[in-house]
Design a protein around this motif. Structure first.
Motif, short mmCIF file in Angstrom:
data_model
loop_
_atom_site.label_atom_id
_atom_site.label_comp_id
_atom_site.label_asym_id
_atom_site.label_seq_id
_atom_site.Cartn_x
_atom_site.Cartn_y
_atom_site.Cartn_z
N ARG A 618 -5.80 9.98 1.89
CA ARG A 618 -4.48 9.81 1.21
C ARG A 618 -4.11 8.28 1.36
NH1 ARG A 618 0.00 12.48 -0.78
NH2 ARG A 618 1.57 11.05 -1.43
N LEU A 619 -4.05 7.50 0.55
CA LEU A 619 -3.68 6.10 0.28
C LEU A 619 -2.23 5.67 0.92
CD1 LEU A 619 -4.72 3.08 -0.05
CD2 LEU A 619 -3.94 3.34 -2.45
N VAL A 620 -1.99 4.99 1.94
CA VAL A 620 -0.58 4.78 2.47
C VAL A 620 -0.71 3.23 2.50
CG1 VAL A 620 0.76 4.98 4.48
CG2 VAL A 620 -0.69 6.95 3.86
N THR A 621 0.41 2.68 1.86
CA THR A 621 0.87 1.24 1.99
C THR A 621 2.18 0.98 2.75
OG1 THR A 621 1.92 1.26 -0.11
CG2 THR A 621 -0.50 0.98 0.20
N THR A 622 2.26 -0.27 3.28
CA THR A 622 3.61 -0.64 3.72
C THR A 622 4.23 -2.07 3.02
OG1 THR A 622 4.76 -1.19 5.96
CG2 THR A 622 2.55 -1.95 5.26
N SER A 623 5.39 -2.20 3.32
CA SER A 623 6.22 -3.58 2.69
C SER A 623 6.84 -3.82 4.00
CB SER A 623 7.11 -2.88 1.59
OG SER A 623 6.53 -2.58 0.52
N ILE A 624 6.62 -5.42 4.21
CA ILE A 624 7.14 -6.21 5.23
C ILE A 624 7.92 -7.12 4.97
CG2 ILE A 624 6.44 -7.13 7.48
CD1 ILE A 624 3.94 -5.91 7.05
N GLY A 625 9.07 -7.28 5.61
CA GLY A 625 10.06 -8.43 5.41
C GLY A 625 10.07 -9.12 6.63
N ILE A 626 9.90 -10.36 6.66
CA ILE A 626 9.85 -11.42 7.99
C ILE A 626 10.87 -12.23 8.01
CG2 ILE A 626 8.32 -12.78 9.33
CD1 ILE A 626 6.09 -11.58 8.14
N ALA A 627 11.73 -12.32 8.99
CA ALA A 627 12.64 -13.66 9.21
C ALA A 627 12.30 -14.35 10.46
CB ALA A 627 13.82 -12.84 9.40
N LEU A 628 12.31 -15.65 10.64
CA LEU A 628 12.16 -16.40 11.37
C LEU A 628 13.58 -16.92 12.34
CD1 LEU A 628 9.40 -18.54 9.93
CD2 LEU A 628 8.93 -16.86 11.48
N LEU A 629 13.29 -17.08 13.49
CA LEU A 629 14.52 -17.66 14.34
C LEU A 629 13.76 -18.99 14.77
CD1 LEU A 629 17.15 -17.45 15.69
CD2 LEU A 629 16.08 -16.32 17.63
#
Length: 662
Positions: A618-629
């Protein structure tokens, strides 16, 4: 007339009177103190609960304001220059962004000089061209970020409103104009939770600016009023304007003592407050106080009657003795009546002399038996028992002490206890305490139980609970101590502590552990002047996996997802599951945004490799949000909010990818 002549002079009456008075005074004092302490504790509980609810409301308002700021920032990046001069172009731009149209009452554009170029919407919140407006717009340009304006009265509706202004920058990053979104505070859903939060029947919540202007209040007539100009200002509100946060007692403008709570927002110069009248909060306690005093008086009366009956029964042998003595004096009886005929006071007095020596011998035998029993008990006690003289020389050492510290009894008697079981770092303090003990000064450890570290014969340290006492014998003081080995217990508060920070399904860190690590990572990043990146990610369309394959399959996907995350980050990075299919990664010591982007790309690629779910690929994907300090003053919660917003940006871009927070 002398009171002593009127009142009975018998011992029974005086003892009964003393009992009644003591019971009455003690009961009244205990009841009063208990109620006072209960009121104090209740006041703290009410204040803390009220502040906790207020903090939750403030956090939600902060989150919504930050979301609106992020929305304006994204609009500013997409705003065409033609829209500043053409109403049709502005209308087309607004229609392309229905979310903005829904979030703001209208949109306005100002140039760098503070002139209104264009407005689009219902026209309720355009600002006056005043000096305060110019100063506000100048601050927006200087700070280069979205700022909430001071509240003002709309010229169109007469209702309070604010504007969130965002600089619009050209291709070179220079601010050329300002895009603003207006909020009608009277109809804003953002303030509904504060407006609906009430304490009791007459308590209420409100919002003021840090300059004292009312933004939200149940009395609409008070909106935009400057509370600092009132004749009788609220001292609690004055403290809040000076920077105080928490709860306090103060008198309102109506003269009613109340519990006030205050919490400052991070996203605007606002203070959220709440008021709870004291009389309403403590009405049950006031009624309980009167009932308690009445119950104490009734209890004292009942106790007096019972005491009189008990004293009368207990003093009956003494009355008989007095009667017999009187009979002997008047010749109606001989001394034979004093012979003991039953085990009461008369029998004890008659046989006291004859039994004195026998009792003394019995007492001495009892002491010897007691000493033997105590010695046997100490020897077989499950805890280590040690006693020593004031100079530290060991005088007793039981079998449990041998097991705990590895020294045999014959090896330690007469030796200094500090050399055997006191760690080197603690010996100086121990010896000073023993010197004071030898001079008769009982330290704070006497008759107390403390946790310390002792030393085993082989050199390793043993955590123990120490109970120290003192005895005086032959003019000298001796210290006695029970030492309970808590090695297993310590290893167990540690295992529990570790389990409390681990997600039971995936085996990685949970939300609690993540929040602790994030706090420490932010401190290190600021101290070491090294950037910090936070990734917020989830599994795309995870609900469809649970719905189609069941929760067991969903759990298997979560576990494999966590395993792949752990395999594709650095050893110094922290991976945590904070809820459902939501995960976070703390990247410390990243060089720049490009490095964080490469890390995100690596994770996205690793997740794309098909999963095996219930024997099928089964194909599984992800979404990522990145914040920098990167050296700023963002709080950890704000950093998480930025990463979360970036995650939704990644989803809007089509999922199976990442987005960097601006």
């Amino acid at each position: 007339m002398d009171v002593a002549v009127i009142l009975p002079r018998s011992l029974k009456f005086r003892m009964t009177l003393v009992v009644i008075l003591l019971v009455l005074v003690a009961t009244m004092i205990v009841t009063w103190v208990a109620l006072v302490l209960a009121e104090r504790d209740m006041k703290a509980i009410i204040g803390n609960q009220q502040f906790a609810l207020l903090s939750s409301s403030a956090a939600q308002i902060d989150a919504q304001l930050n979301a609106k700021k992020l929305l304006l920032a994204s609009l500013a990046e997409d705003l065409p220059l033609a829209a500043t001069a053409s109403a049709a172009d502005m209308l087309e731009f607004v229609n392309r962004h229905p979310i903005a149209r829904r979030e703001f009452r209208n949109l306005v554009i100002y140039n760098r000089q503070g002139d209104l170029l264009h407005t689009q919407g219902q026209g309720v919140a355009t600002l006056d061209t005043s000096a305060s407006l110019r100063a506000y717009l100048a601050k927006v340009l200087a700070d280069g970020k979205a700022i909430v304006s001071p509240p003002y009265k709309s010229v169109m509706t007469g209702e309070p409103a604010v504007v969130i202004m965002q600089p619009v920058k050209d291709a070179e990053g220079r601010p050329t104009m300002m895009l603003g979104g207006s909020l009608d505070l009277a109809d804003s859903s953002m303030l509904e939770q504060v407006a609906g939060q009430r304490s009791g029947q007459t308590g209420y919540s409100f919002i003021i600016t840090t300059r004292g202007v009312l933004v939200q209040h149940p009395d609409r007539a008070l909106l935009l009023e400057d509370v600092t100009k009132r004749a009788n200002p609220n001292l609690g509100t004055q403290r809040a304007l000076e920077g105080f946060e928490g709860w306090t007692e103060a008198t309102g403008k109506d003269g009613t003592p109340s519990i006030y709570s205050y919490k400052r927002l991070h996203s605007a110069d606002w203070i959220v407050g709440a008021r709870y009248p004291v009389d309403e909060a403590f009405a049950p306690m006031i009624a309980m106080r009167h009932q308690g005093m009445l119950a104490a008086a009734v209890f004292a009366g009942v106790a007096g009657v019972m005491a009189w009956l008990a004293i009368r029964a207990m003093l009956r042998p003494l009355s008989l003795l007095r009667q017999h003595v009187g009979e002997i004096r008047n010749g109606s009886a001989d001394i034979g009546v004093l012979q003991p005929c039953r085990p009461d006071e008369i029998g004890e007095l008659a046989g006291a002399f004859h039994e004195l020596m026998a009792e003394r011998e019995a007492a001495q035998k009892a002491v010897r038996d007691s000493e033997t029993l105590i010695s046997s008990i100490l020897e077989r006690a499950p805890d280590a028992f040690v006693s020593c003289a004031a100079d530290g020389a060991i005088t007793n050492w039981n079998e449990a002490a041998e097991r705990t510290f590895g020294w045999r009894r014959a090896e330690v008697l007469g030796r200094d206890i500090a050399e055997l079981i006191v760690p080197p770092a603690m010996r100086g303090a121990h010896q000073a305490g023993m010197r004071a003990f030898g001079e008769g000064h009982m330290g704070r450890l006497i008759d107390a139980r403390v946790r310390i570290t002792a030393l085993h014969r082989d050199g390793h340290e043993v955590p123990v609970e120490l109970s120290v006492g003192s005895i005086r014998h032959g003019g000298a003081y001796y210290a006695t101590a029970f030492l309970h080995d808590i090695t297993e217990r310590v290893a167990f508060e540690e295992r529990l502590t570790q389990l409390a920070r681990i997600d039971p399904l995936t085996g990685i860190a949970n939300r609690l552990y993540f929040e602790e690590v994030l706090q420490q990572a932010v401190v290190r990043a600021r101290r070491n002047r090294m950037p910090l990146a936070l990734a917020y990610l989830d599994i795309d369309r995870f609900k469809s996996i649970n719905d189609s394959l069941g929760h067991a399959a969903g759990d298997a996907v979560l576990c494999e997802f966590a395993t792949r995350l752990g395999a594709n980050v650095r050893a110094a990075d922290t991976v945590a599951r904070i809820a459902g299919d939501e995960f976070v990664i703390i990247f410390e010591q990243v060089d720049q945004a490009d490095e964080a982007a490469r890390m995100a790309q690596k994770i996205v690629a690793a997740i794309r490799v098909p999963f095996t779910v219930e024997g099928a690929s089964r194909l599984v994907t992800t979404s990522i949000g990145i914040a920098l300090l990167d050296g700023d003053d963002l709080a950890p919660a704000a950093l998480v909010a930025r990463a979360d917003a970036a995650l939704y940006q990644a989803k809007r871009q089509g999922r199976d990818g990442y987005a960097l927070a601006p």
